[in-house]
Design a protein around this motif. Structure first.
Motif, mmCIF file in Angstrom:
data_model
loop_
_atom_site.group_PDB
_atom_site.id
_atom_site.type_symbol
_atom_site.label_atom_id
_atom_site.label_comp_id
_atom_site.label_asym_id
_atom_site.label_seq_id
_atom_site.Cartn_x
_atom_site.Cartn_y
_atom_site.Cartn_z
ATOM 1 N N PRO A 90 -11.147 3.069 -0.967
ATOM 2 C CA PRO A 90 -11.898 2.040 -1.694
ATOM 3 C C PRO A 90 -12.720 2.657 -2.815
ATOM 4 O O PRO A 90 -13.095 3.832 -2.758
ATOM 5 N N ASN A 91 -12.993 1.854 -3.812
ATOM 6 C CA ASN A 91 -13.779 2.295 -4.959
ATOM 7 C C ASN A 91 -15.244 1.941 -4.713
ATOM 8 O O ASN A 91 -15.678 0.817 -4.926
ATOM 9 N N THR A 95 -18.023 -1.973 3.231
ATOM 10 C CA THR A 95 -17.877 -2.178 4.667
ATOM 11 C C THR A 95 -16.450 -2.609 4.980
ATOM 12 O O THR A 95 -15.663 -2.925 4.070
ATOM 13 N N VAL A 96 -16.119 -2.629 6.269
ATOM 14 C CA VAL A 96 -14.798 -3.079 6.696
ATOM 15 C C VAL A 96 -14.508 -4.470 6.149
ATOM 16 O O VAL A 96 -13.435 -4.729 5.565
ATOM 17 N N ARG A 97 -15.463 -5.385 6.288
ATOM 18 C CA ARG A 97 -15.236 -6.763 5.821
ATOM 19 C C ARG A 97 -15.024 -6.812 4.316
ATOM 20 O O ARG A 97 -14.159 -7.538 3.817
ATOM 21 N N GLU A 98 -15.790 -6.032 3.586
ATOM 22 C CA GLU A 98 -15.648 -6.018 2.131
ATOM 23 C C GLU A 98 -14.300 -5.444 1.708
ATOM 24 O O GLU A 98 -13.667 -5.947 0.769
ATOM 25 N N ILE A 99 -13.846 -4.406 2.409
ATOM 26 C CA ILE A 99 -12.546 -3.820 2.087
ATOM 27 C C ILE A 99 -11.431 -4.825 2.351
ATOM 28 O O ILE A 99 -10.513 -4.972 1.543
ATOM 29 N N ALA A 104 -7.813 -9.910 -1.172
ATOM 30 C CA ALA A 104 -7.643 -11.215 -1.810
ATOM 31 C C ALA A 104 -7.518 -11.089 -3.325
ATOM 32 O O ALA A 104 -6.901 -11.936 -3.982
ATOM 33 N N THR A 105 -8.101 -10.023 -3.896
ATOM 34 C CA THR A 105 -8.047 -9.815 -5.341
ATOM 35 C C THR A 105 -7.138 -8.658 -5.724
ATOM 36 O O THR A 105 -6.937 -8.397 -6.912
ATOM 37 N N ASN A 106 -6.590 -7.977 -4.706
ATOM 38 C CA ASN A 106 -5.702 -6.816 -4.923
ATOM 39 C C ASN A 106 -6.363 -5.773 -5.810
ATOM 40 O O ASN A 106 -5.775 -5.267 -6.768
ATOM 41 N N THR A 107 -7.592 -5.436 -5.474
ATOM 42 C CA THR A 107 -8.358 -4.439 -6.206
ATOM 43 C C THR A 107 -8.919 -3.420 -5.223
ATOM 44 O O THR A 107 -8.951 -3.657 -4.016
ATOM 45 N N ALA A 108 -9.368 -2.280 -5.752
ATOM 46 C CA ALA A 108 -9.932 -1.234 -4.896
ATOM 47 C C ALA A 108 -11.410 -1.434 -4.653
ATOM 48 O O ALA A 108 -12.018 -0.730 -3.841
ATOM 49 N N ALA A 109 -12.015 -2.391 -5.348
ATOM 50 C CA ALA A 109 -13.439 -2.689 -5.188
ATOM 51 C C ALA A 109 -13.626 -4.197 -5.289
ATOM 52 O O ALA A 109 -12.725 -4.921 -5.733
ATOM 53 N N ALA A 157 -4.159 -5.699 3.635
ATOM 54 C CA ALA A 157 -2.846 -6.033 3.100
ATOM 55 C C ALA A 157 -2.402 -7.439 3.484
ATOM 56 O O ALA A 157 -1.590 -8.060 2.783
ATOM 57 N N LEU A 158 -2.928 -7.956 4.579
ATOM 58 C CA LEU A 158 -2.527 -9.279 5.061
ATOM 59 C C LEU A 158 -3.348 -10.415 4.450
ATOM 60 O O LEU A 158 -3.010 -11.590 4.642
ATOM 61 N N MET A 159 -4.402 -10.099 3.695
ATOM 62 C CA MET A 159 -5.260 -11.138 3.135
ATOM 63 C C MET A 159 -4.514 -12.143 2.251
ATOM 64 O O MET A 159 -4.780 -13.349 2.324
ATOM 65 N N PRO A 160 -3.569 -11.718 1.408
ATOM 66 C CA PRO A 160 -2.864 -12.713 0.581
ATOM 67 C C PRO A 160 -1.790 -13.505 1.337
ATOM 68 O O PRO A 160 -1.041 -14.261 0.718
ATOM 69 N N LYS A 161 -1.702 -13.312 2.643
ATOM 70 C CA LYS A 161 -0.690 -13.957 3.480
ATOM 71 C C LYS A 161 0.715 -13.656 2.964
ATOM 72 O O LYS A 161 1.497 -14.562 2.658
ATOM 73 N N PRO A 162 1.057 -12.370 2.890
ATOM 74 C CA PRO A 162 2.364 -11.989 2.334
ATOM 75 C C PRO A 162 3.508 -12.321 3.283
ATOM 76 O O PRO A 162 3.319 -12.465 4.488
#
Length: 265
Positions: A90-91, A95-99, A104-109, A157-162
């Protein structure tokens, strides 16, 4: 309508005059869980990069989620793929939740001034619980164990419901407990998301989740065998693929490797 999420047809990849993959074909359907197996340098990572829409083949065709590489915006396509890279960092302090929310935004931060919706917050918490990390939800990345980091990245990785989940050697560097916790949660994930397809790269049979349905063996850039896991992961196939005689055992849906000849006490 076809339920295939991946179609790889007669793919060859040449880099600096060297053939890294040669005439490889692969079809993955919804709900299937594939393992890419082979020794170091077999071409597994190169194939996974194409499946994740990061590289093009030199010849042949690759269709990911119904879109042919070379005819689609690769970045837009990657938004529908859950790609788990254990080397991801992560950039900034998160926290775990923030990561997980950065998925959802496909970003490192976290994106400045971006606010997750209530549904996104609920989904992040559901995934954190699914991966066995509820007690670490507010923990900083830096204090997580390697296994907890790996499970955090799967939740992200599962946040965007791939429709497709790619796992690049997810058990790398884990101790016995960390590996077993990871595989237990991946097995639960596969059972609770019946339409999700996955492809996992490894060169250790012990790292395969029990729900693995199919496998491909790669050696020197060529596919030696591909299909239902019980037909592919056999003693003759694995011995030839890794150029070393072994015996393959399976017990309670898990694989293990033994010497070709039983050792005498």
């Amino acid at each position: 309508m076809s339920d295939s999420v991946l179609n790889v047809a007669n793919v060859t990849v040449v880099r600096s005059g060297n053939a890294i993959l040669q005439d490889v074909s692969l079809t993955v359907h919804a709900g299937e869980h594939w393992a890419l197996l082979g020794p170091n340098g077999a071409g597994k990572t190169t194939l996974l990069k194409m499946l994740g829409a990061f590289e093009h083949p030199t010849t042949g065709t690759v269709e990911v989620l119904g879109h042919r590489l070379g005819r689609v915006d690769m970045r837009a396509l990657r938004a529908g793929i859950g790609h788990v890279d254990p080397r991801h960092r992560p950039n900034g302090p998160l926290t775990v939740r923030e990561i997980v929310l950065t998925g959802a935004t496909n970003t490192a931060a976290l994106v400045p001034r971006w606010q997750p919706t209530p549904d996104q917050l609920a989904e992040a918490d559901r995934l954190i619980d699914l991966l066995g990390l509820t007690h670490r939800r507010d923990a900083d990345w830096e204090i997580l164990s390697q296994g907890q980091r790996g499970r955090t990245l799967i939740a992200r990785a599962l946040m965007p419901k791939p429709r497709l989940l790619l796992l690049d050697e997810p058990a790398t560097g884990l101790d016995l407990a960390g590996r077993e916790q990871l595989l237990e949660r991946v097995d639960l994930l596969q059972r609770t998301h019946p339409d999700l397809a996955s492809v996992l790269v490894t060169h250790h049979l012990e790292d395969l989740p029990p729900g693995t349905t199919h496998a491909m063996l790669l050696r020197d850039g060529r596919a030696l065998a591909a299909g239902p896991v019980d037909e592919v992961i056999t003693t003759p196939n694995i011995s030839y693929c890794f150029d070393h005689p072994v015996r393959i055992l399976r017990d309670e849906r898990r694989w293990s490797v033994r010497p070709a000849q039983p050792q005498l006490n």
